[in-house]
Design a protein around this motif. Sequence first.
Motif, PDB file in Angstrom:
ATOM      1  N   VAL A   1      -4.734 -11.889   4.711  1.00  0.00           N
ATOM      2  CA  VAL A   1      -3.441 -11.653   4.022  1.00  0.00           C
ATOM      3  C   VAL A   1      -2.983 -10.186   4.961  1.00  0.00           C
ATOM      4  CG1 VAL A   1      -2.487 -10.448   2.026  1.00  0.00           C
ATOM      5  CG2 VAL A   1      -4.400 -12.232   1.790  1.00  0.00           C
ATOM      6  N   GLN A   2      -1.807 -10.183   5.179  1.00  0.00           N
ATOM      7  CA  GLN A   2      -1.185  -9.049   5.883  1.00  0.00           C
ATOM      8  C   GLN A   2       0.087  -8.657   4.894  1.00  0.00           C
ATOM      9  OE1 GLN A   2      -1.317 -12.346   7.960  1.00  0.00           O
ATOM     10  NE2 GLN A   2      -3.218 -11.590   7.904  1.00  0.00           N
ATOM     11  N   LEU A   3      -0.061  -7.263   5.054  1.00  0.00           N
ATOM     12  CA  LEU A   3       1.082  -6.772   4.040  1.00  0.00           C
ATOM     13  C   LEU A   3       2.239  -5.583   4.770  1.00  0.00           C
ATOM     14  CD1 LEU A   3      -1.249  -5.498   1.226  1.00  0.00           C
ATOM     15  CD2 LEU A   3      -0.016  -7.672   1.280  1.00  0.00           C
ATOM     16  N   GLN A   4       3.279  -6.008   4.495  1.00  0.00           N
ATOM     17  CA  GLN A   4       4.330  -5.255   5.167  1.00  0.00           C
ATOM     18  C   GLN A   4       4.988  -4.369   4.283  1.00  0.00           C
ATOM     19  OE1 GLN A   4       4.767  -5.265   8.760  1.00  0.00           O
ATOM     20  NE2 GLN A   4       6.270  -3.503   8.328  1.00  0.00           N
ATOM     21  N   ALA A   5       5.070  -3.414   4.488  1.00  0.00           N
ATOM     22  CA  ALA A   5       5.894  -2.221   3.355  1.00  0.00           C
ATOM     23  C   ALA A   5       7.185  -1.873   4.099  1.00  0.00           C
ATOM     24  CB  ALA A   5       4.909  -1.089   3.049  1.00  0.00           C
ATOM     25  N   SER A   6       8.169  -1.693   3.051  1.00  0.00           N
ATOM     26  CA  SER A   6       9.446  -1.417   3.596  1.00  0.00           C
ATOM     27  C   SER A   6      10.191  -0.498   2.755  1.00  0.00           C
ATOM     28  CB  SER A   6      10.128  -2.273   4.192  1.00  0.00           C
ATOM     29  OG  SER A   6      10.465  -3.315   3.246  1.00  0.00           O
ATOM     30  N   GLY A   7      11.319   0.161   3.039  1.00  0.00           N
ATOM     31  CA  GLY A   7      12.067   0.875   2.014  1.00  0.00           C
ATOM     32  C   GLY A   7      11.910   2.175   1.940  1.00  0.00           C
ATOM     33  N   GLY A   8      11.142   2.918   2.529  1.00  0.00           N
ATOM     34  CA  GLY A   8      10.856   4.384   2.396  1.00  0.00           C
ATOM     35  C   GLY A   8      12.270   5.230   3.087  1.00  0.00           C
ATOM     36  N   GLY A   9      12.269   6.430   2.767  1.00  0.00           N
ATOM     37  CA  GLY A   9      13.220   7.031   3.450  1.00  0.00           C
ATOM     38  C   GLY A   9      13.160   8.404   2.778  1.00  0.00           C
ATOM     39  N   LEU A  10      14.301   8.799   3.133  1.00  0.00           N
ATOM     40  CA  LEU A  10      14.719  10.591   2.682  1.00  0.00           C
ATOM     41  C   LEU A  10      15.611  10.315   1.322  1.00  0.00           C
ATOM     42  CD1 LEU A  10      14.514  13.742   2.974  1.00  0.00           C
ATOM     43  CD2 LEU A  10      16.263  13.511   4.766  1.00  0.00           C
ATOM     44  N   VAL A  11      15.388  11.162   0.298  1.00  0.00           N
ATOM     45  CA  VAL A  11      16.168  11.245  -0.756  1.00  0.00           C
ATOM     46  C   VAL A  11      15.983  12.460  -1.524  1.00  0.00           C
ATOM     47  CG1 VAL A  11      14.278  10.389  -2.367  1.00  0.00           C
ATOM     48  CG2 VAL A  11      16.622   9.894  -2.879  1.00  0.00           C
ATOM     49  N   GLN A  12      17.285  12.864  -2.215  1.00  0.00           N
ATOM     50  CA  GLN A  12      17.046  14.225  -2.922  1.00  0.00           C
ATOM     51  C   GLN A  12      16.386  14.170  -4.092  1.00  0.00           C
ATOM     52  OE1 GLN A  12      21.231  15.403  -3.196  1.00  0.00           O
ATOM     53  NE2 GLN A  12      21.169  16.697  -1.150  1.00  0.00           N
ATOM     54  N   ALA A  13      15.763  15.062  -4.958  1.00  0.00           N
ATOM     55  CA  ALA A  13      15.171  14.991  -6.060  1.00  0.00           C
ATOM     56  C   ALA A  13      16.055  14.556  -7.005  1.00  0.00           C
ATOM     57  CB  ALA A  13      14.729  16.422  -6.372  1.00  0.00           C
ATOM     58  N   GLY A  14      15.734  13.861  -7.768  1.00  0.00           N
ATOM     59  CA  GLY A  14      16.373  13.078  -8.848  1.00  0.00           C
ATOM     60  C   GLY A  14      16.859  11.561  -8.624  1.00  0.00           C
ATOM     61  N   GLY A  15      16.927  11.503  -7.071  1.00  0.00           N
ATOM     62  CA  GLY A  15      17.281  10.035  -6.555  1.00  0.00           C
ATOM     63  C   GLY A  15      16.281   8.901  -6.923  1.00  0.00           C
ATOM     64  N   SER A  16      16.590   7.911  -6.151  1.00  0.00           N
ATOM     65  CA  SER A  16      16.042   6.702  -6.527  1.00  0.00           C
ATOM     66  C   SER A  16      15.519   6.142  -5.001  1.00  0.00           C
ATOM     67  CB  SER A  16      16.619   5.734  -7.476  1.00  0.00           C
ATOM     68  OG  SER A  16      16.639   6.005  -8.565  1.00  0.00           O
ATOM     69  N   LEU A  17      14.365   5.179  -4.965  1.00  0.00           N
ATOM     70  CA  LEU A  17      14.213   4.527  -3.669  1.00  0.00           C
ATOM     71  C   LEU A  17      13.354   3.224  -4.229  1.00  0.00           C
ATOM     72  CD1 LEU A  17      12.797   6.920  -1.246  1.00  0.00           C
ATOM     73  CD2 LEU A  17      14.802   5.748  -0.946  1.00  0.00           C
ATOM     74  N   ARG A  18      13.552   2.204  -3.574  1.00  0.00           N
ATOM     75  CA  ARG A  18      12.926   1.102  -3.792  1.00  0.00           C
ATOM     76  C   ARG A  18      11.958   0.447  -2.921  1.00  0.00           C
ATOM     77  NH1 ARG A  18      13.224  -2.956  -8.058  1.00  0.00           N
ATOM     78  NH2 ARG A  18      12.516  -5.048  -7.516  1.00  0.00           N
ATOM     79  N   LEU A  19      10.597   0.353  -2.890  1.00  0.00           N
ATOM     80  CA  LEU A  19       9.709   0.113  -2.106  1.00  0.00           C
ATOM     81  C   LEU A  19       9.612  -1.435  -2.009  1.00  0.00           C
ATOM     82  CD1 LEU A  19       7.263   2.872  -1.850  1.00  0.00           C
ATOM     83  CD2 LEU A  19       9.501   2.611  -0.552  1.00  0.00           C
ATOM     84  N   SER A  20       9.269  -2.224  -1.088  1.00  0.00           N
ATOM     85  CA  SER A  20       9.033  -3.331  -1.031  1.00  0.00           C
ATOM     86  C   SER A  20       7.702  -3.782  -0.244  1.00  0.00           C
ATOM     87  CB  SER A  20      10.356  -4.494  -0.648  1.00  0.00           C
ATOM     88  OG  SER A  20      11.157  -4.257  -1.522  1.00  0.00           O
ATOM     89  N   CYS A  21       7.119  -4.757  -0.421  1.00  0.00           N
ATOM     90  CA  CYS A  21       5.886  -5.210   0.130  1.00  0.00           C
ATOM     91  C   CYS A  21       5.763  -6.766   0.334  1.00  0.00           C
ATOM     92  CB  CYS A  21       4.601  -4.535  -0.677  1.00  0.00           C
ATOM     93  SG  CYS A  21       3.101  -4.984   0.359  1.00  0.00           S
ATOM     94  N   ALA A  22       5.862  -7.046   1.518  1.00  0.00           N
ATOM     95  CA  ALA A  22       5.956  -8.644   1.891  1.00  0.00           C
ATOM     96  C   ALA A  22       4.534  -9.111   2.111  1.00  0.00           C
ATOM     97  CB  ALA A  22       6.933  -8.936   2.832  1.00  0.00           C
TER      98      ALA A  22
END
Length: 126
Positions: A1-22
């Motif tokens: 099984v191989q896992l590939q994560a994506s979706g990280g980044g820079l965001v201000q406090a209070g903001g949102s991000l969505r990480l995905s793992c394929a």
Amino acid sequence: VQLQASGGGLVQAGGSLRLSCAASGRTFRTSSNYIAGWFRQAPGKEREFVAATSWRGDSTYYADSVKGRFTISKDNTKNTVSLQMNSLKPEDTAVYYCVAGRGFIATSRPNDYRYWGQGTQVTVSS
């Protein structure tokens, strides 16, 4: 099984991000006895558990520090696990790792996860 994560980044406090793992190398189904989740590690700190789910979807587990702000979910059709992160705080800044392993019940124990993806950086500015 191989896992590939994506979706990280820079965001201000209070903001949102969505990480995905394929996941590749195996197709997960609702009957699969697999669990998947996320850990994180901030500079100079120990790795810590964030959230996990059973692939059957009947078991989820969150660290107290993210409960109510983060939501883990899975998509059987895309063979992915996602982490929706809302109300982000500077202390959420870390490298986030996608993990998977055999089991029926989501756990916070690193040793329960045999497969680890590469990390994705999440930076929350104040």
